[in-house]
Motif scaffolding. Structure first.
Motif, mmCIF file in Angstrom:
data_model
loop_
_atom_site.group_PDB
_atom_site.id
_atom_site.type_symbol
_atom_site.label_atom_id
_atom_site.label_comp_id
_atom_site.label_asym_id
_atom_site.label_seq_id
_atom_site.Cartn_x
_atom_site.Cartn_y
_atom_site.Cartn_z
ATOM 1 N N VAL A 177 44.730 -6.279 20.656
ATOM 2 C CA VAL A 177 44.780 -6.882 21.990
ATOM 3 C C VAL A 177 45.514 -5.928 22.928
ATOM 4 O O VAL A 177 46.571 -5.387 22.576
ATOM 5 C CB VAL A 177 45.495 -8.255 21.959
ATOM 6 N N VAL A 178 44.944 -5.718 24.105
ATOM 7 C CA VAL A 178 45.561 -4.867 25.115
ATOM 8 C C VAL A 178 45.562 -5.618 26.444
ATOM 9 O O VAL A 178 44.988 -6.704 26.556
ATOM 10 C CB VAL A 178 44.792 -3.525 25.263
ATOM 11 N N SER A 179 46.165 -5.031 27.477
ATOM 12 C CA SER A 179 46.089 -5.645 28.800
ATOM 13 C C SER A 179 44.695 -5.424 29.370
ATOM 14 O O SER A 179 43.951 -4.533 28.937
ATOM 15 C CB SER A 179 47.134 -5.023 29.731
ATOM 16 N N ALA A 180 44.349 -6.229 30.363
ATOM 17 C CA ALA A 180 43.019 -6.102 30.978
ATOM 18 C C ALA A 180 42.812 -4.697 31.540
ATOM 19 O O ALA A 180 41.716 -4.134 31.448
ATOM 20 C CB ALA A 180 42.852 -7.151 32.080
ATOM 21 N N GLU A 181 43.883 -4.120 32.100
ATOM 22 C CA GLU A 181 43.779 -2.786 32.690
ATOM 23 C C GLU A 181 43.539 -1.716 31.633
ATOM 24 O O GLU A 181 42.969 -0.658 31.927
ATOM 25 C CB GLU A 181 45.060 -2.442 33.466
ATOM 26 N N GLU A 182 43.960 -1.980 30.409
ATOM 27 C CA GLU A 182 43.840 -0.993 29.335
ATOM 28 C C GLU A 182 42.545 -1.093 28.540
ATOM 29 O O GLU A 182 42.245 -0.223 27.726
ATOM 30 C CB GLU A 182 45.012 -1.140 28.350
ATOM 31 N N LEU A 183 41.766 -2.161 28.769
ATOM 32 C CA LEU A 183 40.636 -2.446 27.882
ATOM 33 C C LEU A 183 39.612 -1.311 27.848
ATOM 34 O O LEU A 183 39.224 -0.849 26.773
ATOM 35 C CB LEU A 183 39.945 -3.750 28.297
ATOM 36 N N GLN A 184 39.160 -0.872 28.998
ATOM 37 C CA GLN A 184 38.119 0.156 29.023
ATOM 38 C C GLN A 184 38.601 1.441 28.353
ATOM 39 O O GLN A 184 37.886 2.038 27.539
ATOM 40 C CB GLN A 184 37.683 0.446 30.464
ATOM 41 N N GLY A 185 39.830 1.836 28.664
ATOM 42 C CA GLY A 185 40.376 3.051 28.057
ATOM 43 C C GLY A 185 40.547 2.918 26.559
ATOM 44 O O GLY A 185 40.253 3.860 25.799
ATOM 45 N N ALA A 186 40.997 1.738 26.120
ATOM 46 C CA ALA A 186 41.195 1.515 24.679
ATOM 47 C C ALA A 186 39.863 1.532 23.937
ATOM 48 O O ALA A 186 39.760 2.070 22.827
ATOM 49 C CB ALA A 186 41.911 0.189 24.446
ATOM 50 N N ALA A 187 38.824 0.943 24.552
ATOM 51 C CA ALA A 187 37.504 0.929 23.921
ATOM 52 C C ALA A 187 36.931 2.339 23.831
ATOM 53 O O ALA A 187 36.359 2.728 22.796
ATOM 54 C CB ALA A 187 36.562 0.024 24.702
ATOM 55 N N LEU A 188 37.085 3.111 24.898
ATOM 56 C CA LEU A 188 36.598 4.494 24.884
ATOM 57 C C LEU A 188 37.349 5.331 23.858
ATOM 58 O O LEU A 188 36.749 6.144 23.149
ATOM 59 C CB LEU A 188 36.721 5.118 26.274
ATOM 60 N N GLU A 189 38.649 5.124 23.750
ATOM 61 C CA GLU A 189 39.429 5.863 22.758
ATOM 62 C C GLU A 189 39.000 5.503 21.339
ATOM 63 O O GLU A 189 38.859 6.378 20.475
ATOM 64 C CB GLU A 189 40.923 5.565 22.942
ATOM 65 N N ALA A 190 38.756 4.212 21.089
ATOM 66 C CA ALA A 190 38.282 3.789 19.765
ATOM 67 C C ALA A 190 36.920 4.418 19.473
ATOM 68 O O ALA A 190 36.666 4.897 18.361
ATOM 69 C CB ALA A 190 38.195 2.263 19.705
ATOM 70 N N ALA A 191 36.037 4.420 20.473
ATOM 71 C CA ALA A 191 34.710 5.008 20.290
ATOM 72 C C ALA A 191 34.801 6.505 20.038
ATOM 73 O O ALA A 191 34.065 7.050 19.191
ATOM 74 C CB ALA A 191 33.843 4.720 21.514
ATOM 75 N N ARG A 192 35.694 7.183 20.746
ATOM 76 C CA ARG A 192 35.857 8.633 20.534
ATOM 77 C C ARG A 192 36.363 8.921 19.129
ATOM 78 O O ARG A 192 35.941 9.899 18.494
ATOM 79 C CB ARG A 192 36.820 9.209 21.581
ATOM 80 N N GLN A 193 37.278 8.103 18.641
ATOM 81 C CA GLN A 193 37.765 8.281 17.265
ATOM 82 C C GLN A 193 36.634 8.063 16.265
ATOM 83 O O GLN A 193 36.490 8.813 15.291
ATOM 84 C CB GLN A 193 38.924 7.315 16.975
ATOM 85 N N LEU A 194 35.805 7.041 16.518
ATOM 86 C CA LEU A 194 34.706 6.734 15.608
ATOM 87 C C LEU A 194 33.617 7.811 15.659
ATOM 88 O O LEU A 194 32.885 8.006 14.686
ATOM 89 C CB LEU A 194 34.120 5.362 15.940
ATOM 90 N N LYS A 195 33.516 8.520 16.782
ATOM 91 C CA LYS A 195 32.550 9.613 16.881
ATOM 92 C C LYS A 195 32.860 10.732 15.879
ATOM 93 O O LYS A 195 31.972 11.515 15.517
ATOM 94 C CB LYS A 195 32.557 10.211 18.294
ATOM 95 N N LYS A 196 34.116 10.815 15.447
ATOM 96 C CA LYS A 196 34.552 11.905 14.575
ATOM 97 C C LYS A 196 34.144 11.701 13.115
ATOM 98 O O LYS A 196 34.196 12.637 12.329
ATOM 99 C CB LYS A 196 36.072 12.072 14.660
ATOM 100 N N ILE A 197 33.779 10.478 12.746
ATOM 101 C CA ILE A 197 33.432 10.244 11.348
ATOM 102 C C ILE A 197 32.013 10.724 11.076
ATOM 103 O O ILE A 197 31.221 10.935 11.996
ATOM 104 C CB ILE A 197 33.598 8.747 10.960
ATOM 105 N N ASN A 198 31.690 10.877 9.820
ATOM 106 C CA ASN A 198 30.341 11.296 9.431
ATOM 107 C C ASN A 198 29.419 10.084 9.515
ATOM 108 O O ASN A 198 29.623 9.084 8.816
ATOM 109 C CB ASN A 198 30.360 11.866 8.011
#
Length: 229
Positions: A177-198
């Motif tokens: 759970v994050v603040s509303a202001e952090e949601l988009q950034g947190a989702a993009l960061e999670a997606a970027r991390q997941l991009k690194k996996i095979n």
């Protein structure tokens, strides 16, 4: 892509934004748009982020369709359960950025994803079917059984208990759970991390891990068609 689901691709991340009125009701047209967007995301080999409007992911199935008649209700639930199955077996990671309420089918979208981020605030997350006089469908029961904590599963499915975002993490609807202001950034960061996996390993492992659940859902979808019809 569609007025109902906007599709935005950037840097190998496809963001699917639900936009169907104030509660983002899940209708046959929304599910069709979802499938078209997921087809495109596969073509683009993109990590997927699913999100909604400020304050709401989705309030659930379109009640106008659900109350139009048994045939319409069965058709919509079948399409929705099939969408959940597709998300669970999607070959690339699926993140949900939940900007507020996620009720009924909205909560099932959370249970169908690989990583779920919600926003803090006075929001309700959960399965309210028994509150509104609907007996839970087999596919919904099996998906909830697999993804929720056992104690929360019974409270959620049988009692129709709704959770706030913080307690939804403990229940198993959300991972963070994050603040509303952090949601988009947190989702993009999670997606970027997941991009690194095979991605091949991700897909094959996902299908192994969820093999029993996917088979159970296939049977449950058929049961629902028989019982609801």
């Amino acid at each position: 892509m569609s007025d109902l689901i906007a599709y935005h691709l950037e840097d190998g991340i496809a963001t699917l934004t639900l936009n169907n009125g104030k509660v983002n009701a899940i209708s046959p047209d929304v599910i069709a748009a979802f499938n078209t967007a997921l087809d495109q995301a596969v073509t683009d080999r993109a990590v997927v982020i699913i999100t909604g409007q400020p304050g709401i992911l989705s309030g659930g199935y379109d009640l106008k369709v659900m109350t139009a008649g048994p045939k319409e209700a069965v058709s919509l639930v079948t399409a929705g359960s099939t969408l959940a199955r597709r998300l669970l077996s999607h070959p690339f990671p699926v993140v949900v950025a939940c900007p507020g309420h996620a009720v009924a089918k909205g909560a099932f979208l959370l249970l169908s994803a690989d990583y779920r981020i919600g926003v803090d605030g006075p929001f309700s997350i959960g399965l309210n079917e028994v509150q509104i006089g609907m007996t839970m469908h087999h596919a919904g029961i099996e998906l909830a059984r697999d993804r929720l904590r056992k104690s929360a599963f019974h409270r959620s499915v049988i009692n129709g208990e709704m959770f706030n975002p913080q307690s939804a993490v403990d229940a198993g609807f959300l991972d963070k759970v994050v603040s509303a202001e952090e949601l988009q950034g947190a989702a993009l960061e999670a997606a970027r991390q997941l991009k690194k996996i095979n991605m091949t390993a991700h897909k094959n492992t996902k299908l192994k891990v969820r093999k029993a659940l996917l088979e159970t859902l296939d049977s449950a979808i058929l049961l629902d068609q028989e019982h609801m019809g």
